[in-house]
Design an enzyme around this catalytic site. Structure first.
Site, PDB file in Angstrom:
ATOM      1  N   LYS A  66     -16.688   9.201 139.033  1.00  0.00           N
ATOM      2  CA  LYS A  66     -15.785   8.302 138.586  1.00  0.00           C
ATOM      3  C   LYS A  66     -16.466   7.476 137.548  1.00  0.00           C
ATOM      4  CE  LYS A  66     -12.864   4.438 140.198  1.00  0.00           C
ATOM      5  NZ  LYS A  66     -12.680   3.698 141.208  1.00  0.00           N
ATOM      6  N   SER A 141      -7.477   2.947 141.797  1.00  0.00           N
ATOM      7  CA  SER A 141      -7.927   3.080 140.478  1.00  0.00           C
ATOM      8  C   SER A 141      -8.664   4.434 140.225  1.00  0.00           C
ATOM      9  CB  SER A 141      -8.950   1.735 140.106  1.00  0.00           C
ATOM     10  OG  SER A 141      -9.997   1.857 140.820  1.00  0.00           O
ATOM     11  N   SER A 165      -8.875   1.899 146.201  1.00  0.00           N
ATOM     12  CA  SER A 165      -8.598   2.838 145.174  1.00  0.00           C
ATOM     13  C   SER A 165      -9.187   4.229 145.391  1.00  0.00           C
ATOM     14  CB  SER A 165      -9.781   2.197 144.051  1.00  0.00           C
ATOM     15  OG  SER A 165      -9.113   1.488 143.317  1.00  0.00           O
TER      16      SER A 165
HETATM   17  N1  GLN Z   1      -5.557  -1.658 143.699  1.00  0.00           N
HETATM   18  C1  GLN Z   1      -6.294  -2.539 143.872  1.00  0.00           C
HETATM   19  C2  GLN Z   1      -6.470  -3.669 142.867  1.00  0.00           C
HETATM   20  O1  GLN Z   1      -6.006  -3.514 141.999  1.00  0.00           O
HETATM   21  C3  GLN Z   1      -7.662  -1.859 144.429  1.00  0.00           C
HETATM   22  C4  GLN Z   1      -8.459  -1.611 143.349  1.00  0.00           C
HETATM   23  C5  GLN Z   1      -9.743  -1.082 143.984  1.00  0.00           C
HETATM   24  O2  GLN Z   1     -10.100  -0.378 145.097  1.00  0.00           O
HETATM   25  N2  GLN Z   1     -10.606  -0.705 142.755  1.00  0.00           N
HETATM   26  O3  GLN Z   1      -7.372  -4.404 142.981  1.00  0.00           O
END
Ligand code: GLN
Length: 474
Positions: A66, A141, A165
């Site tokens: 990532k 994400s 995410s």
């Molecule tokens: N979708 C969640 C957010 O936007 C989690 C994002 C994440 O885990 N990096 O904060």
């Protein structure tokens, strides 16, 4: 996972992975950068095998990183413009551990810039497409990492999970995604989002590979003082008999096909002898608002270091220092990053701290206590990952709150620092993958992964080489 040996050369495996990566890139936009130099590493591993030298537990295994992990290979951008032109002088602890075992990074995957999002639509490098349907989101994400594994480009990919995410894109693409107990894996060298919930984890095709990756990467690190002593390697697998089901999510807000898939799996577990207990957890309703106060607060602090001076890209138009900060941050962050910086500053400001941040912190404590009570009644909790399968591209980008609602089932777990994994358990009539979330008490990670293997043996955990990928293979 296939480790290189005399019959299976690392070079052949890596070449194949790179070919696939290039082939899928134009259609799915999985990567921000593909590492064609990976072949050189593969040659070194093959040479070591030929000389009869000791090789690591991941020798010649291709993986995707990532793009918010620092590594000296390629530039770490966190898929944000403000970090273009930045190249890291260090490797993240996780990267160093994986590479020491012979794993070979073949590319850096796309994400919502700075990991802010649930769809991988907030990336400066464009949107990643769902592995099963081009018109749908990959989730986020860590969308690029999930799709890289779902398409069979790599055996595993790294992810970060601050509020879902890893789990949600795993569910949307039909792969396994694991977020360990907070502090299990060092965060050193990973671009910080919200330091009190950020976790490092992985995407794989099965639970066994997750166990191997945990054995390699978990452990205390003097560079991350929140890391736990080596509990993973030392912990015992506990017997699982009682599975808790949370009653508090309103079925009206859950897709019926998704609900039916969950129902079927619960019945299957009951038939196999597990006791199912219903849990009332009313405090979970505070999780989403608490998360979207606490996390932006931490984000506003963590992102203040990107000023156009210390890292990466800077605006060329500025005439003085003040303009340099303002224009670099205005042009270098994505709108969602800016929204969170503003919310974060607001909830931390003297006038509103008590009303928002402090209240959210109290709600977080209630949520932690509620999970502790729940784990007195059951060994593990089974829940959905998201209320729906992958949604249409663009359908939520103009409505941040509806995007935030996607996280309703993953963020409570993050606020409590619990381990959880998404396992692929079925598909909708339209062929969209659905995952279930297994949640355990803190430090129950090994038990959780072992139980996931048992669930797979019951035929509940489908391994997923997606239909589209099967077609590609022909
Ligand atoms: N979708 C969640 C957010 O936007 C989690 C994002 C994440 O885990 N990096 O904060």
């Amino acid at each position: 996972m296939k480790i290189a040996d005399k019959e299976h050369s690392a070079v052949a495996t890596i070449k194949h992975a790179l070919e696939k990566a290039h082939k899928f890139q134009s259609r799915y936009n999985v990567f921000n950068w593909i590492n064609d130099d990976a072949i050189k590493r593969a040659e070194e591993i093959d040479a070591r095998i030929a000389r009869g030298e000791k090789i690591g537990r991941l020798a010649g295994v291709p993986y995707a990183l990532k793009n918010n992990f620092l590594s000296r290979q390629g530039g770490t951008t966190a898929s944000a413009k403000i970090l273009t032109e930045f190249s890291s002088p260090i490797d993240a602890t996780t990267v160093a551990k994986l590479e020491a075992e012979g794993a070979i990074m073949i590319g850096r995957t796309n994400l919502d810039a700075f990991a802010h999002g649930s769809s991988t639509e907030n990336s400066y490098f464009g949107t990643t497409k769902n592995a099963c349907d081009f018109e749908r989101v990959a989730g986020g994400s860590s969308g690029g990492s999930a799709v890289a594994v779902a398409l069979g480009i790599v055996d595993f990919a790294t992810g970060t999970d601050t509020g879902g995410s890893i789990r949600q894109p795993a569910s949307f693409n039909g792969v396994y995604g694991f977020k360990p107990t907070y502090g299990a894996i060092s965060r050193y060298g990973v671009v910080a989002m919200a330091s009190s919930t950020d976790c490092i984890g992985f995407f794989t095709q099965n639970a066994r590979d997750l166990d191997l990756l945990m054995r390699i990467s978990a452990g205390q690190d003097s560079r991350d003082l929140t890391t736990l002593p080596n509990f993973y390697q030392d912990s015992k697998v506990q017997e699982v008999r009682k599975i808790g089901i949370i009653e508090d999510f309103d079925p009206e807000h859950i897709d019926t096909e998704v609900l039916n898939i969950m129902q079927k799996r619960v019945e299957q577990l009951q038939k196999s002898g597990y006791e199912v207990v219903k849990l009332s957890m009313p405090a979970l309703k505070y999780a989403l608002p608490a998360y979207y106060i606490i996390v932006p607060a931490e984000i506003s602090s963590n992102l203040s270091r990107y000023d156009g001076v210390r890292y990466g890209w800077r605006s060329e138009e500025a005439r003085d220092l003040d303009e340099l900060y303002k224009q670099t941050r205005d042009q270098g962050f994505m709108p969602e990053n800016k929204r969170r910086i503003m919310i974060g500053n607001f909830v931390l400001s003297a006038g509103f701290y008590d009303a928002y941040y402090l209240k959210a912190a109290k709600a977080r404590t209630l949520i932690i206590q509620e999970y502790m009570r729940a784990f007195k009644q059951c060994d593990l909790i089974l829940s959905l990952v998201a209320p729906n399968p992958a949604f249409k591209l663009g359908s939520k980008t103009h409505d941040p709150v509806s995007m935030y609602m996607e996280d309703i089932m993953t963020v409570p777990v993050s606020l409590a620092g619990l381990p959880a994994l998404s396992i692929p358990v079925g598909k909708t009539a339209a062929g969209l993958p659905v995952g279930l979330q297994l949640i355990g008490p803190q430090r129950s990670d090994r038990t959780l992964l072992r139980f996931a293997e048992q669930v797979a043996d019951l035929g509940c955990g489908e391994q997923n080489i997606t239909e589209s990928n099967k077609r590609e293979e022909k």
